[in-house]
Scaffold this active site. Sequence first.
Site, PDB file in Angstrom:
ATOM      1  N   SER A  14      25.166  36.710  29.551  1.00  0.00           N
ATOM      2  CA  SER A  14      24.928  38.069  30.046  1.00  0.00           C
ATOM      3  C   SER A  14      23.863  38.101  31.145  1.00  0.00           C
ATOM      4  O   SER A  14      22.847  37.397  31.072  1.00  0.00           O
ATOM      5  CB  SER A  14      24.487  38.971  28.901  1.00  0.00           C
ATOM      6  OG  SER A  14      24.062  40.209  29.429  1.00  0.00           O
ATOM      7  N   LEU A  15      24.081  38.956  32.130  1.00  0.00           N
ATOM      8  CA  LEU A  15      23.115  39.142  33.220  1.00  0.00           C
ATOM      9  C   LEU A  15      22.190  40.320  32.937  1.00  0.00           C
ATOM     10  O   LEU A  15      21.306  40.616  33.734  1.00  0.00           O
ATOM     11  CB  LEU A  15      23.878  39.361  34.525  1.00  0.00           C
ATOM     12  CG  LEU A  15      24.703  38.129  34.931  1.00  0.00           C
ATOM     13  CD1 LEU A  15      25.760  38.489  35.943  1.00  0.00           C
ATOM     14  CD2 LEU A  15      23.783  37.038  35.457  1.00  0.00           C
ATOM     15  N   SER A  16      22.391  40.994  31.807  1.00  0.00           N
ATOM     16  CA  SER A  16      21.544  42.146  31.492  1.00  0.00           C
ATOM     17  C   SER A  16      20.075  41.761  31.261  1.00  0.00           C
ATOM     18  O   SER A  16      19.187  42.484  31.733  1.00  0.00           O
ATOM     19  CB  SER A  16      22.085  42.902  30.277  1.00  0.00           C
ATOM     20  OG  SER A  16      23.295  43.536  30.620  1.00  0.00           O
ATOM     21  N   THR A  61      28.384  45.199  24.046  1.00  0.00           N
ATOM     22  CA  THR A  61      29.486  44.644  24.814  1.00  0.00           C
ATOM     23  C   THR A  61      30.576  44.138  23.885  1.00  0.00           C
ATOM     24  O   THR A  61      30.514  44.321  22.661  1.00  0.00           O
ATOM     25  CB  THR A  61      28.969  43.579  25.830  1.00  0.00           C
ATOM     26  OG1 THR A  61      30.045  43.226  26.696  1.00  0.00           O
ATOM     27  CG2 THR A  61      28.432  42.332  25.148  1.00  0.00           C
ATOM     28  N   LYS A  65      32.296  47.519  21.437  1.00  0.00           N
ATOM     29  CA  LYS A  65      32.167  48.834  22.084  1.00  0.00           C
ATOM     30  C   LYS A  65      32.909  49.951  21.356  1.00  0.00           C
ATOM     31  O   LYS A  65      32.469  51.098  21.360  1.00  0.00           O
ATOM     32  CB  LYS A  65      32.686  48.768  23.529  1.00  0.00           C
ATOM     33  CG  LYS A  65      31.787  47.986  24.463  1.00  0.00           C
ATOM     34  CD  LYS A  65      32.315  48.089  25.890  1.00  0.00           C
ATOM     35  CE  LYS A  65      31.561  47.162  26.807  1.00  0.00           C
ATOM     36  NZ  LYS A  65      31.884  47.377  28.219  1.00  0.00           N
ATOM     37  N   ASP A 100      29.126  52.437  31.529  1.00  0.00           N
ATOM     38  CA  ASP A 100      30.102  51.794  32.418  1.00  0.00           C
ATOM     39  C   ASP A 100      30.743  52.884  33.283  1.00  0.00           C
ATOM     40  O   ASP A 100      30.964  52.693  34.483  1.00  0.00           O
ATOM     41  CB  ASP A 100      31.222  51.109  31.620  1.00  0.00           C
ATOM     42  CG  ASP A 100      30.724  49.889  30.862  1.00  0.00           C
ATOM     43  OD1 ASP A 100      29.781  49.239  31.343  1.00  0.00           O
ATOM     44  OD2 ASP A 100      31.289  49.594  29.795  1.00  0.00           O
ATOM     45  N   GLY A 124      45.046  48.517  36.584  1.00  0.00           N
ATOM     46  CA  GLY A 124      44.650  48.014  35.271  1.00  0.00           C
ATOM     47  C   GLY A 124      44.700  49.122  34.237  1.00  0.00           C
ATOM     48  O   GLY A 124      44.670  50.316  34.585  1.00  0.00           O
ATOM     49  N   ASN A 147      49.608  49.503  36.411  1.00  0.00           N
ATOM     50  CA  ASN A 147      49.322  48.323  35.579  1.00  0.00           C
ATOM     51  C   ASN A 147      50.566  47.464  35.435  1.00  0.00           C
ATOM     52  O   ASN A 147      51.692  47.964  35.486  1.00  0.00           O
ATOM     53  CB  ASN A 147      48.853  48.778  34.185  1.00  0.00           C
ATOM     54  CG  ASN A 147      48.261  47.632  33.391  1.00  0.00           C
ATOM     55  OD1 ASN A 147      47.402  46.912  33.897  1.00  0.00           O
ATOM     56  ND2 ASN A 147      48.695  47.449  32.158  1.00  0.00           N
ATOM     57  N   GLU A 151      53.796  50.426  30.023  1.00  0.00           N
ATOM     58  CA  GLU A 151      53.537  51.238  28.818  1.00  0.00           C
ATOM     59  C   GLU A 151      52.039  51.488  28.638  1.00  0.00           C
ATOM     60  O   GLU A 151      51.632  52.561  28.192  1.00  0.00           O
ATOM     61  CB  GLU A 151      54.082  50.543  27.554  1.00  0.00           C
ATOM     62  CG  GLU A 151      55.592  50.379  27.500  1.00  0.00           C
ATOM     63  CD  GLU A 151      56.144  49.322  28.469  1.00  0.00           C
ATOM     64  OE1 GLU A 151      55.393  48.376  28.830  1.00  0.00           O
ATOM     65  OE2 GLU A 151      57.310  49.465  28.894  1.00  0.00           O
ATOM     66  N   TYR A 217      33.107  40.663  39.242  1.00  0.00           N
ATOM     67  CA  TYR A 217      31.868  40.286  39.930  1.00  0.00           C
ATOM     68  C   TYR A 217      31.645  38.776  39.963  1.00  0.00           C
ATOM     69  O   TYR A 217      30.602  38.309  40.424  1.00  0.00           O
ATOM     70  CB  TYR A 217      30.656  40.998  39.318  1.00  0.00           C
ATOM     71  CG  TYR A 217      30.466  40.713  37.852  1.00  0.00           C
ATOM     72  CD1 TYR A 217      29.836  39.565  37.411  1.00  0.00           C
ATOM     73  CD2 TYR A 217      30.942  41.604  36.901  1.00  0.00           C
ATOM     74  CE1 TYR A 217      29.677  39.297  36.072  1.00  0.00           C
ATOM     75  CE2 TYR A 217      30.794  41.358  35.552  1.00  0.00           C
ATOM     76  CZ  TYR A 217      30.160  40.202  35.148  1.00  0.00           C
ATOM     77  OH  TYR A 217      30.018  39.944  33.811  1.00  0.00           O
TER      78      TYR A 217
HETATM   79  P1  ATR Z   1      39.081  44.489  30.144  1.00  0.00           P
HETATM   80  O1  ATR Z   1      38.420  44.904  28.867  1.00  0.00           O
HETATM   81  O2  ATR Z   1      38.216  43.642  31.035  1.00  0.00           O
HETATM   82  O3  ATR Z   1      39.676  45.636  30.873  1.00  0.00           O
HETATM   83  P2  ATR Z   1      41.667  43.767  29.083  1.00  0.00           P
HETATM   84  O4  ATR Z   1      41.595  44.937  28.169  1.00  0.00           O
HETATM   85  O5  ATR Z   1      42.162  42.464  28.569  1.00  0.00           O
HETATM   86  O6  ATR Z   1      40.254  43.465  29.721  1.00  0.00           O
HETATM   87  O7  ATR Z   1      42.551  44.205  30.360  1.00  0.00           O
HETATM   88  C1  ATR Z   1      42.889  43.309  31.370  1.00  0.00           C
HETATM   89  C2  ATR Z   1      43.655  44.054  32.457  1.00  0.00           C
HETATM   90  O8  ATR Z   1      43.975  43.121  33.507  1.00  0.00           O
HETATM   91  C3  ATR Z   1      44.986  44.629  31.993  1.00  0.00           C
HETATM   92  O9  ATR Z   1      45.249  45.801  32.735  1.00  0.00           O
HETATM   93  C4  ATR Z   1      45.964  43.508  32.357  1.00  0.00           C
HETATM   94  O10 ATR Z   1      47.292  43.930  32.537  1.00  0.00           O
HETATM   95  P3  ATR Z   1      48.291  44.036  31.245  1.00  0.00           P
HETATM   96  O11 ATR Z   1      47.936  45.309  30.571  1.00  0.00           O
HETATM   97  O12 ATR Z   1      49.653  44.045  31.840  1.00  0.00           O
HETATM   98  O13 ATR Z   1      48.011  42.807  30.409  1.00  0.00           O
HETATM   99  C5  ATR Z   1      45.392  43.086  33.679  1.00  0.00           C
HETATM  100  N1  ATR Z   1      45.793  41.726  34.058  1.00  0.00           N
HETATM  101  C6  ATR Z   1      45.336  40.553  33.544  1.00  0.00           C
HETATM  102  N2  ATR Z   1      45.928  39.506  34.156  1.00  0.00           N
HETATM  103  C7  ATR Z   1      46.794  40.023  35.083  1.00  0.00           C
HETATM  104  C8  ATR Z   1      47.676  39.462  36.051  1.00  0.00           C
HETATM  105  N3  ATR Z   1      47.802  38.138  36.198  1.00  0.00           N
HETATM  106  N4  ATR Z   1      48.388  40.307  36.837  1.00  0.00           N
HETATM  107  C9  ATR Z   1      48.251  41.649  36.714  1.00  0.00           C
HETATM  108  N5  ATR Z   1      47.424  42.250  35.823  1.00  0.00           N
HETATM  109  C10 ATR Z   1      46.703  41.447  35.016  1.00  0.00           C
END
Ligand code: ATR
Length: 272
Positions: A14-16, A61, A65, A100, A124, A147, A151, A217
């Site tokens: 962690s960087l915190s 974290t 969370k 956040d 995402g 995304n 779904e 980051y």
């Molecule tokens: P975080 O808590 O950091 O948001 P997460 O809940 O695992 O991590 O979410 C990762 C996000 O990155 C998701 O939106 C994921 O898309 P999916 O819902 O389809 O899994 C997206 N993601 C990860 N790898 C990806 C890739 N190679 N191409 C496109 N989207 C990706």
Amino acid sequence: MHVFGLIGNPVGHSLSPPMHEAAYRELDMDAKYVTFEPDPDAVAAAIEGAAALGIDGLNVTIPFKQDVLSLVDPDPLAARIGAVNTVDFSTSPPRGYNTDAAGVRRAFDHHGVGLSGTDAVVVGAGGAARAVAFTLADACERVHVANRTVEKADALAADVRADADATVTAGGLDTLADRVPTADVLVNATSVGMESDETPVPATLLHGDLAVLDAVYAPVETRLLRDAAAAGATTVDGAWMLLFQGVVAFERWTGRDAPVEAMNDALRSHLG
Ligand code: ATR
């Protein structure tokens, strides 16, 4: 002596700690920032113990969370998002915040990007995207969630739409081609670009009227941000988002303005 800290598992990288300790040094505060790694089934005991020990504040974290939400009195935004990343123990029960989300807004503000009336695209639909989408829906006029798994985009958009004034839509990554050329704001909240030189948004869609925030980051300069800069867009890197979630947490805990520059210097020197 004030004690602040972070609970998560793992928290080793962690960087915190350096970011918050820089603030204490700058303001000459008698305070420490400590990391804790409780077992996943001991999070309730950890929060109760922190309160009993007189710890002033904790960041939270992954993977805690969501769990912490039911252990504190969450503010309305944290309750809507369903995740708490900052706990203030100065009240009983302790108060939970999602900095956040607030950090996203402060990061845009810091770069002179106003969100009011804008058309925003969030890429995402995971935990990070959730905080971003709720924040943008409070400030922007339109928010589109794109995304890979459609779904998940639909489910996030439905949650956000339930109590936002913004028009909220959703779709797959193919909808970026329609949405990004007319958007004012774009946020990458996927992990694409983390430790790799990939981008979730084709460079040809980017343009000079766009402000682009990349939540990734590591590295600080992602391919998306390089492409955005080349297209003449305003760029905001993920370290600003990380910085401002810490700045807002500091301000909640202490009631003081955070020394943003000192915290930023410490963070960036650790990011390399
Ligand atoms: P975080 O808590 O950091 O948001 P997460 O809940 O695992 O991590 O979410 C990762 C996000 O990155 C998701 O939106 C994921 O898309 P999916 O819902 O389809 O899994 C997206 N993601 C990860 N790898 C990806 C890739 N190679 N191409 C496109 N989207 C990706």
